[in-house]
Write a protein that holds these residues in place. Structure first.
Motif, PDB file in Angstrom:
ATOM      1  N   ALA A 261       0.894  -1.158   0.000  1.00 49.24           N
ATOM      2  CA  ALA A 261       0.000   0.000   0.000  1.00 49.24           C
ATOM      3  C   ALA A 261       0.927   1.201   0.000  1.00 49.24           C
ATOM      4  CB  ALA A 261      -0.908   0.002   1.230  1.00 49.24           C
ATOM      5  N   THR A 262       1.336   1.609  -1.193  1.00 46.38           N
ATOM      6  CA  THR A 262       2.406   2.591  -1.307  1.00 46.38           C
ATOM      7  C   THR A 262       2.256   3.388  -2.598  1.00 46.38           C
ATOM      8  OG1 THR A 262       4.821   2.846  -1.191  1.00 46.38           O
ATOM      9  CG2 THR A 262       3.984   0.937  -2.401  1.00 46.38           C
ATOM     10  N   TYR A 263       3.328   4.059  -3.002  1.00 50.68           N
ATOM     11  CA  TYR A 263       3.299   4.897  -4.206  1.00 50.68           C
ATOM     12  C   TYR A 263       4.351   4.431  -5.194  1.00 50.68           C
ATOM     13  CZ  TYR A 263       3.405   9.022  -7.230  1.00 50.68           C
ATOM     14  OH  TYR A 263       3.344   9.843  -8.317  1.00 50.68           O
ATOM     15  N   HIS A 264       4.021   4.484  -6.488  1.00 51.03           N
ATOM     16  CA  HIS A 264       4.936   4.134  -7.567  1.00 51.03           C
ATOM     17  C   HIS A 264       4.821   5.229  -8.632  1.00 51.03           C
ATOM     18  CE1 HIS A 264       6.230   2.081 -11.299  1.00 51.03           C
ATOM     19  NE2 HIS A 264       7.002   1.368 -10.504  1.00 51.03           N
ATOM     20  N   PRO A 265       5.930   5.632  -9.256  1.00 49.88           N
ATOM     21  CA  PRO A 265       5.873   6.719 -10.240  1.00 49.88           C
ATOM     22  C   PRO A 265       4.852   6.513 -11.349  1.00 49.88           C
ATOM     23  CG  PRO A 265       8.145   6.236  -9.691  1.00 49.88           C
ATOM     24  CD  PRO A 265       7.314   5.182  -9.025  1.00 49.88           C
ATOM     25  N   SER A 266       4.691   5.267 -11.798  1.00 45.86           N
ATOM     26  CA  SER A 266       3.709   4.992 -12.855  1.00 45.86           C
ATOM     27  C   SER A 266       2.339   4.665 -12.290  1.00 45.86           C
ATOM     28  CB  SER A 266       4.186   3.834 -13.735  1.00 45.86           C
ATOM     29  OG  SER A 266       5.288   4.210 -14.517  1.00 45.86           O
ATOM     30  N   TRP A 267       2.308   3.788 -11.301  1.00 51.73           N
ATOM     31  CA  TRP A 267       1.035   3.350 -10.729  1.00 51.73           C
ATOM     32  C   TRP A 267       0.409   4.386  -9.815  1.00 51.73           C
ATOM     33  CZ3 TRP A 267       3.732  -1.839  -9.508  1.00 51.73           C
ATOM     34  CH2 TRP A 267       3.552  -2.727 -10.572  1.00 51.73           C
ATOM     35  N   GLY A 268       1.167   5.348  -9.343  1.00 56.37           N
ATOM     36  CA  GLY A 268       0.651   6.267  -8.346  1.00 56.37           C
ATOM     37  C   GLY A 268       0.420   5.527  -7.043  1.00 56.37           C
ATOM     38  N   ASN A 269      -0.601   5.937  -6.297  1.00 58.93           N
ATOM     39  CA  ASN A 269      -0.970   5.192  -5.089  1.00 58.93           C
ATOM     40  C   ASN A 269      -1.558   3.853  -5.510  1.00 58.93           C
ATOM     41  OD1 ASN A 269      -0.301   7.337  -3.295  1.00 58.93           O
ATOM     42  ND2 ASN A 269      -2.265   8.317  -3.752  1.00 58.93           N
ATOM     43  N   TYR A 270      -1.040   2.773  -4.941  1.00 66.38           N
ATOM     44  CA  TYR A 270      -1.561   1.461  -5.334  1.00 66.38           C
ATOM     45  C   TYR A 270      -1.556   0.496  -4.160  1.00 66.38           C
ATOM     46  CZ  TYR A 270       3.123  -0.716  -5.608  1.00 66.38           C
ATOM     47  OH  TYR A 270       4.371  -1.223  -5.311  1.00 66.38           O
ATOM     48  N   VAL A 271      -2.385  -0.527  -4.285  1.00 65.02           N
ATOM     49  CA  VAL A 271      -2.537  -1.571  -3.270  1.00 65.02           C
ATOM     50  C   VAL A 271      -2.424  -2.921  -3.956  1.00 65.02           C
ATOM     51  CG1 VAL A 271      -4.142  -2.638  -1.624  1.00 65.02           C
ATOM     52  CG2 VAL A 271      -4.039  -0.138  -1.827  1.00 65.02           C
ATOM     53  N   THR A 272      -1.770  -3.880  -3.304  1.00 58.40           N
ATOM     54  CA  THR A 272      -1.775  -5.256  -3.806  1.00 58.40           C
ATOM     55  C   THR A 272      -2.290  -6.174  -2.707  1.00 58.40           C
ATOM     56  OG1 THR A 272       0.537  -5.653  -3.141  1.00 58.40           O
ATOM     57  CG2 THR A 272       0.153  -4.893  -5.396  1.00 58.40           C
ATOM     58  N   ILE A 273      -2.965  -7.237  -3.135  1.00 61.74           N
ATOM     59  CA  ILE A 273      -3.534  -8.213  -2.200  1.00 61.74           C
ATOM     60  C   ILE A 273      -3.114  -9.610  -2.629  1.00 61.74           C
ATOM     61  CG2 ILE A 273      -5.668  -9.198  -1.262  1.00 61.74           C
ATOM     62  CD1 ILE A 273      -7.031  -6.522  -1.785  1.00 61.74           C
ATOM     63  N   LEU A 274      -2.585 -10.387  -1.694  1.00 61.91           N
ATOM     64  CA  LEU A 274      -2.250 -11.787  -1.932  1.00 61.91           C
ATOM     65  C   LEU A 274      -3.448 -12.625  -1.513  1.00 61.91           C
ATOM     66  CD1 LEU A 274      -0.272 -14.110  -2.583  1.00 61.91           C
ATOM     67  CD2 LEU A 274       0.501 -13.970  -0.202  1.00 61.91           C
ATOM     68  N   HIS A 275      -3.965 -13.431  -2.439  1.00 63.73           N
ATOM     69  CA  HIS A 275      -5.172 -14.214  -2.191  1.00 63.73           C
ATOM     70  C   HIS A 275      -4.831 -15.664  -1.840  1.00 63.73           C
ATOM     71  CE1 HIS A 275      -7.575 -10.845  -3.650  1.00 63.73           C
ATOM     72  NE2 HIS A 275      -6.687 -10.721  -4.618  1.00 63.73           N
ATOM     73  N   PRO A 276      -5.750 -16.393  -1.228  1.00 61.75           N
ATOM     74  CA  PRO A 276      -5.473 -17.768  -0.792  1.00 61.75           C
ATOM     75  C   PRO A 276      -5.037 -18.714  -1.903  1.00 61.75           C
ATOM     76  CG  PRO A 276      -7.443 -16.944   0.289  1.00 61.75           C
ATOM     77  CD  PRO A 276      -7.062 -15.920  -0.754  1.00 61.75           C
ATOM     78  N   ASP A 277      -5.417 -18.432  -3.155  1.00 66.25           N
ATOM     79  CA  ASP A 277      -5.031 -19.316  -4.254  1.00 66.25           C
ATOM     80  C   ASP A 277      -3.646 -18.974  -4.811  1.00 66.25           C
ATOM     81  OD1 ASP A 277      -5.565 -16.935  -5.510  1.00 66.25           O
ATOM     82  OD2 ASP A 277      -6.995 -17.738  -6.964  1.00 66.25           O
ATOM     83  N   GLY A 278      -2.975 -17.987  -4.207  1.00 63.07           N
ATOM     84  CA  GLY A 278      -1.636 -17.634  -4.639  1.00 63.07           C
ATOM     85  C   GLY A 278      -1.568 -16.481  -5.616  1.00 63.07           C
TER      86      GLY A 278
END
Length: 342
Positions: A261-278
Motif C-alpha cells: 500500500a504505497t506509491y509508484h511513479p507509474s502506478w501512483g498510489n496502489y494496493v496489492t492483495i495476496l489471495h489464498p489461491d496464490g
C-alpha cells in the motif's frame, strides 16, 4: 464471477506505463559493499511500515530461491533489509534494484555512485565505485544466491558455512557471514534481531497448501473498460483500465492479505492483495490507499478510492492479476479472463 458482469468497453485509452520485469543472469564480477557505506538518498517513512512492505515485496521470491539453492531465506531477507535500508537506499530503488551492495556490472549495466572505503588503517574516505544494476529485485536476489553458492574466484567454498546443509540454523549462518560478508563484528546480532522481530524464519519453510481457486468480483461497480490487457502498439498493457468517478470506492476482488500500500511513479498510489489461491491483485492510480500492509481483507471490502495519481490521464482504476507476488510481467494474467472464469 459472483458479481454481475456489467462493464462497457470504451474507446478512450488510459495511459499506463508499468515496469516490465525479467529474470536475468548474475554479474560477471561480484564484490560486496555494505550499503551503510554508500552515500544514498533515503525516503523518510515510518520504519516499521517500510520494512514490512519491503519484506512483502521480496519474501516469497527469497523463499523460492532459498528452497532451490539450500539457503536460509530468513538470512537473505534480513541482509537485504540491513544492506538496503529496507529498500529505501538510492541504489536499491528503481532503476538499480541492487539490494545487497554488489559492485561490478550486471549484463553490462552498472551505476557509478559515491561510496566510503577504508584505507586499511581505520580511516574512511569517499570515492566512487560502479555497482551492479538489475532489472528487478528478483534478479538481485538471484545474484546474491549465486554469490553465496559459488563463493569467490579464489575460494569457491568461501560462503559454504551459510548453506542449510552446513549451518545448523539461521544463527550459525549469520555468525559465519560476520567477518566474511561484512567486517562489522556485530553483523550477526543485527541480522538475528531482524529475523526475530519480523519472524523471518517463516520464509525458511515450504509455504502451506492453499485453496486451489478463489471466486473474484469486479473491484468497481458497473465500470467502463477503457483499455484491455495485452499489447498496445509498441508497449504492453499489464492489466485493464476501469473508468470511474474520482473518489469512488474500490473493493477487494477477493479475500486476502494486503502486501503493498504505497506509491509508484507509474502506478501512483496502489494496493496489492495476496489471495489464498496464490494470485496477487493490484489496484493502481488510487486517490487514496485505505488498506494497510498486513491487513486481512474480505471480498468486497473497501481498500482505496479511485483517483488519477501516477502516470494517468484521468480518474480510473488500473487492475492487474499476477501469479507472482514479485509482479513480474511473465506471470501476469488477463483480469477479464480471471473474472469470467469465476
Amino acid at each position: 464471477m459472483k458479481q454481475k458482469k456489467k462493464w462497457c468497453v470504451g474507446l478512450c485509452v488510459g495511459i499506463f506505463l508499468g515496469f516490465s520485469i525479467e529474470s536475468s543472469a548474475v554479474a560477471d564480477t561480484l564484490e560486496v559493499t555494505p550499503l551503510s557505506t554508500i552515500e544514498r538518498k533515503t525516503t523518510h517513512k515510518k520504519s516499521e511500515d517500510v520494512t514490512a512492505n519491503f519484506i512483502e515485496q521480496i519474501g516469497e521470491t527469497a523463499r523460492d530461491i532459498g528452497q532451490k539453492e539450500d539457503l536460509y531465506a530468513s538470512v537473505m531477507i534480513a541482509q537485504a533489509i540491513l544492506e538496503s535500508g529496507s529498500g529505501q537506499s538510492e541504489l536499491s530503488q528503481a532503476p538499480y534494484f541492487n539490494i545487497f551492495g554488489v559492485k561490478g556490472q550486471y549484463e553490462g549495466k552498472g551505476v557509478l555512485l559515491p561510496t566510503q572505503e577504508s584505507d586499511g588503517q581505520g580511516r574512511m574516505y569517499t570515492t566512487k565505485a560502479t555497482f551492479c544494476q538489475y532489472d528487478n529485485y528478483e534478479a538481485s536476489l538471484n545474484a546474491y544466491a549465486k554469490l553465496i553458492k559459488n563463493g569467490l574466484s579464489h575460494d569457491p567454498s568461501f560462503y559454504q558455512g551459510t548453506w542449510k546443509s552446513v549451518a545448523s540454523d539461521y544463527t550459525a549462518a549469520t555468525h559465519f557471514l560476520t567477518g566474511r560478508y561484512a567486517t562489522d563484528p556485530h553483523y550477526h546480532e543485527k541480522l538475528d534481531k531482524l529475523i526475530i522481530n519480523y519472524e523471518l524464519t517463516d520464509y525458511d519453510n515450504v509455504p502451506k497448501n492453499t485453496k486451489e481457486t478463489t471466486d473474484y468480483i469486479l473491484p468497481l461497480d458497473d465500470p467502463i473498460v477503457t483499455s484491455t490487457y495485452g499489447k498496445r502498439g509498441q508497449s504492453f498493457h499489464r492489466g485493464i483500465d476501469l473508468a470511474m468517478d474520482e473518489g469512488t470506492k474500490i473493493q477487494a476482488a477477493g479475500e486476502g492479505r494486503v502486501t503493498r500500500a504505497t506509491y509508484h511513479p507509474s502506478w501512483g498510489n496502489y494496493v496489492t492483495i495476496l489471495h489464498p489461491d496464490g494470485l496477487t491483485t493490484l489496484y493502481a492510480h488510487c486517490k487514496k490507499n485505505l488498506a494497510k500492509v498486513g491487513q486481512e481483507v474480505q471480498q468486497g471490502e473497501q481498500i482505496a478510492l479511485v483517483g488519477s495519481t501516477g502516470n494517468s490521464t484521468g480518474p480510473h482504476l488500473h487492475f492487474e492479476v499476477n501469479r507472482s507476488q514479485s509482479l513480474v510481467q511473465e506471470q501476469l494474467l488477463d483480469p477479464i479472463e480471471v473474472l469470467e472464469n469465476n
